[in-house]
Enzyme design. Structure first.
Site, PDB file in Angstrom:
ATOM      1  NE  ARG A   1      -7.641  -7.747 -13.058  1.00 56.18           N
ATOM      2  CZ  ARG A   1      -6.366  -7.825 -12.687  1.00 56.18           C
ATOM      3  NH1 ARG A   1      -5.432  -8.178 -13.570  1.00 56.18           N
ATOM      4  NH2 ARG A   1      -6.001  -7.540 -11.463  1.00 56.18           N
TER       5      ARG A   1
ATOM      6  CD  GLU B   1      -3.811 -12.740 -15.896  1.00 49.37           C
ATOM      7  OE1 GLU B   1      -2.957 -12.051 -15.331  1.00 49.37           O
ATOM      8  OE2 GLU B   1      -5.014 -12.705 -15.581  1.00 49.37           O
TER       9      GLU B   1
ATOM     10  NE  ARG C   1      -3.406  -5.016 -10.856  1.00 52.69           N
ATOM     11  CZ  ARG C   1      -2.344  -4.385 -11.379  1.00 52.69           C
ATOM     12  NH1 ARG C   1      -2.261  -3.070 -11.288  1.00 52.69           N
ATOM     13  NH2 ARG C   1      -1.383  -5.070 -11.971  1.00 52.69           N
TER      14      ARG C   1
ATOM     15  CG  HIS D   1      -2.014   0.804   1.267  1.00 54.06           C
ATOM     16  ND1 HIS D   1      -3.271   0.326   1.490  1.00 54.06           N
ATOM     17  CD2 HIS D   1      -2.138   2.120   1.032  1.00 54.06           C
ATOM     18  CE1 HIS D   1      -4.111   1.323   1.400  1.00 54.06           C
ATOM     19  NE2 HIS D   1      -3.448   2.405   1.124  1.00 54.06           N
TER      20      HIS D   1
ATOM     21  CG  ASN E   1       2.648  -7.796 -13.759  1.00 57.21           C
ATOM     22  OD1 ASN E   1       3.505  -7.281 -14.449  1.00 57.21           O
ATOM     23  ND2 ASN E   1       1.744  -7.083 -13.109  1.00 57.21           N
TER      24      ASN E   1
ATOM     25  NE  ARG F   1       2.646 -10.884  -9.699  1.00 58.95           N
ATOM     26  CZ  ARG F   1       1.516 -10.409 -10.209  1.00 58.95           C
ATOM     27  NH1 ARG F   1       0.806 -11.128 -11.063  1.00 58.95           N
ATOM     28  NH2 ARG F   1       1.078  -9.223  -9.913  1.00 58.95           N
TER      29      ARG F   1
ATOM     30  CB  CYS G   1      -2.694  -4.032 -18.497  1.00 61.65           C
ATOM     31  SG  CYS G   1      -3.233  -5.714 -18.210  1.00 61.65           S
TER      32      CYS G   1
HETATM   33  C1  PEP Z   1      -0.624  -9.119 -14.815  1.00 64.26           C
HETATM   34  O1  PEP Z   1      -0.638 -10.274 -14.401  1.00 64.26           O
HETATM   35  O2  PEP Z   1       0.236  -8.670 -15.585  1.00 64.26           O
HETATM   36  C2  PEP Z   1      -1.668  -8.161 -14.391  1.00 64.26           C
HETATM   37  C3  PEP Z   1      -1.772  -6.976 -14.937  1.00 64.26           C
HETATM   38  O3  PEP Z   1      -2.483  -8.545 -13.391  1.00 64.26           O
HETATM   39  P1  PEP Z   1      -2.079  -8.561 -11.842  1.00 64.26           P
HETATM   40  O4  PEP Z   1      -0.731  -7.912 -11.709  1.00 64.26           O
HETATM   41  O5  PEP Z   1      -3.176  -7.824 -11.163  1.00 64.26           O
HETATM   42  O6  PEP Z   1      -2.063 -10.023 -11.557  1.00 64.26           O
HETATM   43 MG    MG Z   2      -2.413 -11.095 -13.443  1.00 66.46          MG
END
Ligand code: PEP
Ligand code: MG
Length: 755
Positions: free
Chosen positions: A505, A603, A469, A362, A626, A637, A674
Site C-alpha cells: 500500500r 474506506e 503498510r 508497538h 477499520n 476509532r 484487510c
Molecule cells: C483500514 O482502514 O481498515 C485499514 C486496513 O487501514 P489502516 O488500519 O492502516 O488505516
Molecule cells: Mg485505513
C-alpha cells in the site's frame, strides 16, 4: 451552592486517589447540609453488593464491612431502581434497616442518589438526618450534581483498578484489573517488573569538572549500548522477522552521526556533565515525539527514552545484568519497550502487561507477532506493589488477576492447558487449504508492516500479503527513506513471498499516523490531510515510493499496488497518472518489469456511490473496514468514550460491505477485506456469506480464521448472513454468531480455553 460545588469538584480532581476523593466529598456534603450522616457506597460488581466506602457520621470501622445487596435496604433499593429516593419518614419505609452499631438512633430524613456512569450503576450517595425532614429540590439537585461528578472519578478509578484495590483491602473479591486486550491468549505466572535500568528523570544537572573526560565517558557508554543492541538483535534472530530485528538496528543508527551523540556532546561542551547532557538531549527528542497525537509515534518516544536509559546505565557504569527471570514470567511495566521484551528468554515469558499502550501500540503488535498473551492500557496499575506476585493475564478480555485465589488460579491453569491443546490443533491446519466443508475456497492473506512479522506471516500459512503498510518503515526512521532504501525493504517482502502475491500500500500517513519528521497538525485529522491526499500533494515523495516498489519487483512479478483513502474519481486519476509516469521512467532506465495490478482501498463511504465509475480503472478492491466503519458510523476509532458504538458488525456496515462486493463483482473485479474485521473469527462466516474474494489479517489470527472457515459450508454461511441481516444491532449479531461458533465446538476462539 455553586461555590461549594466548585470546591468539591476541584478537590475531587486534585485528590491523589479515589479514597481521598470520596472522603473529601462526604466531609463537604455533611458540613454543607448540616447532615448527621453522609456516606458513599460503591457497587462491588462481583457480589452485586453496595459496600460502604466512605462516611462521615457512621463509625469508621464499618467502612468496607457494611454492605447491602442490590434491592436490600434503602441503599440497595436506590441502587436497584437507579432512581433518587427522598424520604422524611425513612424509619417507616418497608426497606428501612437500622444502621449497624447505631440501633439506638433512628434516621428519618433520607436521601439516596444513584451514582451512574455511562448507564452503569457505580454506587449510591446517601445523606441522613435524625429529624423527620424532607430534603428540598435544591438539595436534591446539589446531590445529583455531585453524584454525576463522582461517577466519572469512580469510573476512572475502576478502570485503573483502584476500586478493586479498595475492595481487596476488605478481602471482598479476587482483585482484577481491566485494561485492553493486547494479544489473545492466557498466561499464569509470576510478575517480573520491567523498568528502565537507569532513571534519566532522576539525573540532576551538574557542572562537568573535566569536559573532555565527560565526553570520553559518554562515548564509551554509547559504544557499550551499541554492543548491547547488537547482542539483543542476535538473540532475537530466528524469533522475529528481519524487520523487527531492524528496529534494534534503527536504534543503533540513532547513535551514529550527529543526532543523539552530537547533540549530547554539544551540551557537554556547554559545561554539563555526561549524564546531564544526555538527559537534555533525550528530553528534547522525547518531547518532540510525544507531542504528536499518534500512538505509533509515542512508541518512538518510548524507544528513544529506552535508548537514553541504556546509555545512562553505562555512564553510571553498572554493567547490564539480566535479572533472574522466573520460569513463567509475566513481564509487567509502565511502558514495555521492545528491548525490555527481548531481554526475557522467550521460553520463560508467558504474558505481558503494559500500563500504557493500546491494541495499536508497538508492544501489542510485537506480542501478537510473538504469540504472547498481553493486556495493555491499564492506567493506575500499582506496579511497584506487584513484583513477584502471582498473576493471571487474560488477553481475550483484557483483564488481569493479582494474587488470585486457588480456585481462580486452578481454573485458569486448566484454561492455559486447553489453549495449548487448541494451538497444537490449529498448527495442523497450517498446510490445509482455506476452504469450507463444501469445498469453497476463501484465500487468507497476511497483513504486515514494520513490526508485523514477515516470517511469522509466512509460517502462518498465509497465501501472500494482502496488506503491507508501508508507513511503518517510514516511521522508524528520522527522515524519508530514499529510493534504494525503500527498494530493499519492499524487495525483502516480495522475495519472501514470491511467487505468492504481495500487496504494497502506498504511504498512508495522517489521521493517527504521522511521521516525526513530517508533522501534520490539524483540528480534525481523520477528516484531513490523509493517505493519498498527502502523496498526491507531494509527487516527489509518491514517485520515489512507486519507483522503489516497481524496481523491487524486478524478476519477481508478484507486486500489487494499493492506493489508500481514495474518496473521489479524480484522486484515482491523478494517482494513475503518477503511477504511469513512474512506470515509464523505470522502464526507460532499462529495468524490465511487468505492470503490477493496481487497486484502491474502499474506506471512505463516498466510494460506495462511485464504485461503478472506479471499477473499470482498477484491477482489484480492498476494503479498509477499520476506516470505513469509523466514517460510516461517525465514530472515532480511537475514542474510548464511543468505543461501544464502533463495531464492524453494525447492520449498516454489513450492508455497505455487501453493496461493495455486489458492485465489484458486477465489474468482475475482486474484493478483499484487510481491516481488523477480516481477522475476527466471529465475523468470518458473515464475510464468507457475502462472497468476498479474500481476507487479509495479522498472522496471529490466520489459523483461527481458517479453523472457522473449515467448519462451515458456504451454503450455511449464506443462510447465516440472511439471518443476521434480520437483526437490528451489532450486539445481537455478535451474540448470534458467537453462539454458532460455540455450537460447532469453536468456543475457544472467542474466550479463554478450548470451548
Ligand atoms: C483500514 O482502514 O481498515 C485499514 C486496513 O487501514 P489502516 O488500519 O492502516 O488505516
Ligand atoms: Mg485505513
Amino acid at each position: 451552592m455553586l461555590e461549594i460545588l466548585r470546591r468539591i469538584v476541584q478537590e475531587v480532581s486534585a485528590a491523589p486517589d479515589l479514597q481521598s476523593a470520596l472522603d473529601v466529598t462526604v466531609a463537604h456534603i455533611r458540613r454543607h447540609m448540616s447532615a448527621d450522616i453522609c456516606s458513599v457506597y460503591l457497587l462491588d460488581k462481583a457480589s452485586n453488593h453496595y459496600i460502604l466506602m466512605s462516611t462521615e457520621g457512621i463509625d469508621a470501622s464499618y467502612v468496607g464491612v457494611l454492605r447491602f445487596a442490590s434491592g436490600e435496604g434503602l441503599v440497595g433499593l436506590v441502587g436497584e431502581r437507579e432512581k433518587l429516593l427522598n424520604l422524611d419518614d425513612a424509619a417507616n419505609h418497608p426497606h428501612y434497616q437500622a444502621i449497624v452499631g447505631q440501633h439506638d438512633k433512628t434516621y428519618n430524613g433520607f436521601v439516596g442518589v444513584p451514582i451512574i456512569h455511562h448507564r452503569h450503576p457505580m454506587g449510591v450517595l446517601v445523606v441522613r438526618h435524625k429529624d423527620s425532614r424532607r430534603f428540598n429540590d435544591q438539595e436534591e439537585a446539589f446531590l445529583v450534581t455531585i453524584a454525576a461528578q463522582l461517577a466519572g472519578a469512580i469510573a476512572h478509578a475502576e478502570w485503573g483498578g483502584d476500586i478493586d484495590l479498595l475492595l481487596t483491602r476488605q478481602n471482598v473479591t479476587d482483585p482484577s484489573f481491566d485494561g485492553l486486550p493486547g494479544s489473545p491468549g492466557v498466561g499464569v505466572g509470576t510478575v517480573m517488573i520491567a523498568y528502565p535500568s537507569a532513571d534519566l528523570d532522576a539525573v540532576p544537572q551538574r557542572k562537568a569538572k573535566d569536559i573532555e573526560k565527560e565526553i570520553c565517558v559518554f562515548k564509551k557508554a554509547v559504544d557499550k549500548t551499541k554492543a548491547d543492541l547488537h547482542a539483543i538483535s542476535e538473540q532475537l534472530a530466528g524469533q522475529v522477522s528481519t524487520e523487527d530485528q531492524a528496529l534494534f538496528h534503527a536504534l543503533s543508527l540513532m547513535l551514529e552521526g550527529n543526532g543523539i551523540v552530537g547533540r549530547t556532546i554539544e551540551h557537554i561542551r556547554t559545561g554539563c556533565w555526561a549524564s546531564g547532557g544526555l538527559k537534555l538531549t533525550i528530553e528534547e527528542r522525547v518531547k518532540f515525539f510525544s507531542n504528536v497525537e499518534d500512538a505509533y509515534l509515542r512508541e518512538r518516544a518510548s524507544d528513544i527514552r529506552d535508548l537514553g536509559q541504556r546509555i545512562l546505565m553505562h555512564i553510571q557504569s553498572g554493567d547490564r545484568q539480566a535479572p533472574p527471570y522466573p520460569k513463567n514470567t509475566i513481564l509487567v511495566g509502565k511502558e514495555i519497550s521492545a528491548t525490555m521484551l527481548a531481554d526475557v528468554p522467550r521460553d520463560r515469558l508467558v504474558a505481558l502487561v503494559s500500563v500504557q499502550g493500546s491494541a495499536l501500540s508497538h508492544v501489542a503488535i510485537l506480542a501478537k507477532a510473538m504469540g504472547v498473551p498481553a493486556v495493555v492500557g491499564i492506567e493506575n496499575l500499582p506496579i511497584a506493589r506487584l513484583d513477584w506476585c502471582e498473576m493471571i493475564v487474560d488477553g481475550y478480555r483484557g483483564r488481569i488477576y493479582v494474587s488470585p485465589s486457588p480456585v481462580i488460579k486452578q481454573e485458569y491453569q486448566r484454561l492455559v492447558k486447553e489453549e495449548e491443546e487448541l494451538y497444537a490443533g490449529l498448527e495442523a491446519l497450517r498446510d490445509l487449504p482455506a476452504e469450507t466443508t463444501d469445498g469453497y475456497r476463501l484465500p487468507l492473506f497476511a497483513n504486515t508492516g514494520l513490526v508485523a512479522d514477515v516470517m511469522s506471516s509466512k509460517n502462518s500459512g498465509a497465501e501472500g500479503v494482502g496488506l503491507y503498510r508501508t508507513e511503518f518503515p517510514f516511521m522508524i526512521r528520522d527522515r524519508f527513506p530514499g529510493e534504494e532504501e525503500q527498494r530493499r525493504i519492499y524487495k525483502d517482502v516480495l522475495d519472501a513471498f514470491a511467487p505468492k502475491k504481495v500487496v504494497l500500500r502506498t504511504l498512508d500517513i495522517g489521521g493517527d499516523k504521522s511521521l516525526p519528521y513530517f508533522p501534520i497538525e490539524e483540528d480534525n485529522p481523520f477528516l484531513g490531510w490523509r493517505g493519498i491526499r498527502v502523496t498526491l500533494d507531494h509527487p516527489e515523495i509518491f514517485l520515489v515510493q512507486l519507483r522503489a516498489m516497481l524496481k523491487a519487483s524486478a524478476g519477481l512479478d508478484n507486486l500489487h499496488i494499493l492506493f489508500p483513502m481514495i474518496s473521489c474519481e479524480s484522486e484515482l486519476d491523478e494517482a494513475l497518472i503518477l503511477f504511469n509516469r513512474a512506470y515509464e521512467e523505470v522502464l526507460s532506465e532499462g529495468v524490465d518489469i511487468k505492470k503490477p495490478q493496481l487497486g484502491v482501498m474502499i474506506e471512505v463511504p463516498s466510494m460506495l456511490y462511485i464504485i461503478d465509475n472506479i471499477a473499470p480503472k482498477v484491477d482489484f478492491f480492498s476494503i479498509g473496514s477499520n476506516d470505513l466503519t469509523q466514517y460510516l458510523l461517525a465514530v472515532d476509532r480511537n475514542n474510548t468514550q464511543v468505543v461501544a458504538l464502533y463495531d464492524g458488525l453494525q447492520p449498516a456496515v454489513l450492508r455497505a460491505l455487501i453493496h461493495i462486493v455486489v458492485r465489484a463483482h458486477a465489474h468482475e473485479k475482486t474484493v478483499s477485506i484487510c481491516g481488523e474485521i477480516a481477522g475476527d473469527p466471529v465475523a468470518v462466516i458473515a464475510l464468507l456469506g457475502m462472497g468476498v474474494d479474500c481476507l487479509s489479517m495479522s498472522a496471529a489470527s490466520l489459523l483461527r480464521v481458517k479453523w472457522v472457515l473449515r467448519s462451515f459450508s458456504y451454503q450455511e454461511s449464506q443462510r447465516v448472513l440472511a439471518e443476521i441481516l434480520e437483526l437490528t444491532s451489532a450486539n445481537e449479531i455478535r451474540t448470534h454468531l458467537e453462539a454458532l461458533l460455540v455450537q460447532k465446538g469453536l468456543g475457544g476462539l472467542v474466550r479463554a480455553g478450548k470451548e
